[in-house]
Design a protein around this motif. Structure first.
Motif, PDB file in Angstrom:
ATOM      1  N   LEU A 156       0.839  -1.195   0.000  1.00  0.00           N
ATOM      2  CA  LEU A 156       0.000   0.000   0.000  1.00  0.00           C
ATOM      3  C   LEU A 156       0.876   1.246   0.000  1.00  0.00           C
ATOM      4  O   LEU A 156       1.699   1.427   0.894  1.00  0.00           O
ATOM      5  N   LEU A 157       0.684   2.108  -0.992  1.00  0.00           N
ATOM      6  CA  LEU A 157       1.473   3.326  -1.136  1.00  0.00           C
ATOM      7  C   LEU A 157       0.551   4.536  -1.141  1.00  0.00           C
ATOM      8  O   LEU A 157      -0.282   4.691  -2.041  1.00  0.00           O
ATOM      9  N   GLY A 158       0.670   5.385  -0.129  1.00  0.00           N
ATOM     10  CA  GLY A 158      -0.152   6.586  -0.078  1.00  0.00           C
ATOM     11  C   GLY A 158      -0.634   6.888   1.330  1.00  0.00           C
ATOM     12  O   GLY A 158      -0.385   6.136   2.275  1.00  0.00           O
ATOM     13  N   GLY A 159      -1.325   8.014   1.474  1.00  0.00           N
ATOM     14  CA  GLY A 159      -1.844   8.429   2.770  1.00  0.00           C
ATOM     15  C   GLY A 159      -0.807   9.161   3.600  1.00  0.00           C
ATOM     16  O   GLY A 159       0.366   9.235   3.238  1.00  0.00           O
ATOM     17  N   LYS A 160      -1.261   9.695   4.718  1.00  0.00           N
ATOM     18  CA  LYS A 160      -0.387  10.419   5.630  1.00  0.00           C
ATOM     19  C   LYS A 160       0.229   9.473   6.663  1.00  0.00           C
ATOM     20  O   LYS A 160      -0.394   8.503   7.072  1.00  0.00           O
ATOM     21  N   ASN A 161       1.435   9.791   7.063  1.00  0.00           N
ATOM     22  CA  ASN A 161       2.080   9.122   8.200  1.00  0.00           C
ATOM     23  C   ASN A 161       1.909   7.604   8.137  1.00  0.00           C
ATOM     24  O   ASN A 161       2.353   6.972   7.192  1.00  0.00           O
ATOM     25  N   ASP A 162       1.242   7.024   9.139  1.00  0.00           N
ATOM     26  CA  ASP A 162       1.093   5.573   9.205  1.00  0.00           C
ATOM     27  C   ASP A 162      -0.306   5.113   8.784  1.00  0.00           C
ATOM     28  O   ASP A 162      -0.742   4.017   9.153  1.00  0.00           O
ATOM     29  N   THR A 163      -1.022   5.922   7.998  1.00  0.00           N
ATOM     30  CA  THR A 163      -2.391   5.577   7.594  1.00  0.00           C
ATOM     31  C   THR A 163      -2.447   4.225   6.897  1.00  0.00           C
ATOM     32  O   THR A 163      -3.282   3.368   7.230  1.00  0.00           O
ATOM     33  N   ALA A 164      -1.576   4.002   5.915  1.00  0.00           N
ATOM     34  CA  ALA A 164      -1.582   2.739   5.176  1.00  0.00           C
ATOM     35  C   ALA A 164      -1.225   1.572   6.088  1.00  0.00           C
ATOM     36  O   ALA A 164      -1.768   0.464   5.941  1.00  0.00           O
ATOM     37  N   GLU A 165      -0.326   1.792   7.037  1.00  0.00           N
ATOM     38  CA  GLU A 165       0.058   0.738   7.972  1.00  0.00           C
ATOM     39  C   GLU A 165      -1.116   0.346   8.866  1.00  0.00           C
ATOM     40  O   GLU A 165      -1.303  -0.838   9.184  1.00  0.00           O
ATOM     41  N   ILE A 166      -1.931   1.331   9.251  1.00  0.00           N
ATOM     42  CA  ILE A 166      -3.126   1.045  10.047  1.00  0.00           C
ATOM     43  C   ILE A 166      -4.106   0.188   9.248  1.00  0.00           C
ATOM     44  O   ILE A 166      -4.745  -0.736   9.781  1.00  0.00           O
ATOM     45  N   VAL A 167      -4.240   0.484   7.951  1.00  0.00           N
ATOM     46  CA  VAL A 167      -5.110  -0.318   7.088  1.00  0.00           C
ATOM     47  C   VAL A 167      -4.641  -1.770   7.080  1.00  0.00           C
ATOM     48  O   VAL A 167      -5.449  -2.705   7.191  1.00  0.00           O
ATOM     49  N   ILE A 168      -3.342  -1.970   6.954  1.00  0.00           N
ATOM     50  CA  ILE A 168      -2.794  -3.328   6.946  1.00  0.00           C
ATOM     51  C   ILE A 168      -3.092  -4.038   8.259  1.00  0.00           C
ATOM     52  O   ILE A 168      -3.475  -5.223   8.278  1.00  0.00           O
ATOM     53  N   LYS A 169      -2.954  -3.345   9.368  1.00  0.00           N
ATOM     54  CA  LYS A 169      -3.237  -3.949  10.675  1.00  0.00           C
ATOM     55  C   LYS A 169      -4.712  -4.316  10.793  1.00  0.00           C
ATOM     56  O   LYS A 169      -5.055  -5.407  11.279  1.00  0.00           O
ATOM     57  N   ASN A 170      -5.585  -3.406  10.337  1.00  0.00           N
ATOM     58  CA  ASN A 170      -7.021  -3.670  10.419  1.00  0.00           C
ATOM     59  C   ASN A 170      -7.424  -4.869   9.565  1.00  0.00           C
ATOM     60  O   ASN A 170      -8.191  -5.739  10.004  1.00  0.00           O
ATOM     61  N   PHE A 171      -6.927  -4.919   8.344  1.00  0.00           N
ATOM     62  CA  PHE A 171      -7.281  -6.024   7.452  1.00  0.00           C
ATOM     63  C   PHE A 171      -6.522  -7.298   7.807  1.00  0.00           C
ATOM     64  O   PHE A 171      -7.025  -8.403   7.599  1.00  0.00           O
TER      65      PHE A 171
END
Length: 257
Positions: free
Chosen positions: A109-124
């Motif tokens: 995942l490439l994009g978003g602010k700060n750790d936004t994409a990393e949070i998505v990965i954790k949630n999914f």
């Protein structure tokens, strides 16, 4: 610029069919970019020649992410998409498919602010533990000076599916500029997708999505930022569609003589 509707053949199938095509092409190492198109994208398409050329490239797939496009297809008597495919729905559908088929395809995942994409990965990752998310990177880097570094990082992870969320049309132009350098089979541009699944932005109720009023819900959430896009933008889109219809009718009349 001469205002016409999209010149290339759009993907008109269902979301399930698009997911199947993405997975099949990725597994076969058929390199493609996947672009969504909606009313706001069409305004940029009509005003930005570079973006228009990218969307019209026959090698890539453009799918319908907007009820406005479907309404326009009906009004202009063009081939009509069987359903709207919102990228915010396509992403979880693809992830669910990979989970159910125990796929080892690698997602970045490439994009978003700060750790936004990393949070998505954790949630999914919690809901779909067998899906192979291999990394993320924020989108707030210098696209001219730092893109090569970011691409080297992505390539080092042997990524199969890359989601790029920089906003339209920056993301499409970035993908087009660096397409050959990215050793990735599938690239999907996704706008503000990561904000939805990091819980930064709430999705509209389903009834508003299906009736083409999701834009109104978003406007209520962020009126200062979005009022120009949705109030003036929607009016301009409708006006341009009517002008295209009028021009088409005039050309038909002239052709009958």
């Amino acid at each position: 610029m001469n205002k016409r509707f999209i010149e290339k053949e759009l993907f008109l199938g269902t979301q399930l069919e698009l997911v199947d095509r993405i997975v099949s092409n990725t597994q076969k190492k058929i390199k493609k970019a996947y672009y969504a198109i909606n009313a706001d994208c069409m305004l940029k398409y009509w005003s930005d020649e570079e973006y228009q050329k990218i969307i019209n490239m026959p090698a890539h797939i453009t799918y319908v992410d907007g009820m406005g496009i479907i309404f326009a297809q009906k009004f202009l008597k063009l081939p009509i998409a069987r359903e709207r495919i919102a990228t915010t729905d396509l992403f979880p559908a693809l992830v669910k498919h990979l989970q159910n088929h125990n796929s080892l395809l690698r997602i970045f995942l490439l994009g978003g602010k700060n750790d936004t994409a990393e949070i998505v990965i954790k949630n999914f990752g919690t809901k779909y533990p067998n899906v192979n998310f291999v990394g993320s990177h924020h989108g707030y880097f210098d696209k001219n000076e730092e893109s090569n570094r970011v691409i080297q990082y992505i390539n080092s992870l042997n990524v199969d599916i890359l989601f790029v969320g920089f906003g339209n049309p920056i993301q499409e132009k970035w993908v087009n500029n660096y397409f050959d350098q990215l050793n990735v089979s599938t690239i999907i541009t996704c706008g503000g997708l990561f904000d939805y699944y990091s819980n930064n932005v709430k999705r509209a109720p389903l009834i508003l999505q299906k009736t083409g009023l999701e834009w109104f819900y978003r406007l209520l959430q962020e009126p200062k930022r979005l009022y120009k896009r949705y109030l003036f933008g929607n009016f301009n889109f409708i006006k341009n569609v009517f002008l295209i219809k009028l021009k088409s009718s005039q050309e038909k009349v002239m052709g009958d003589y």
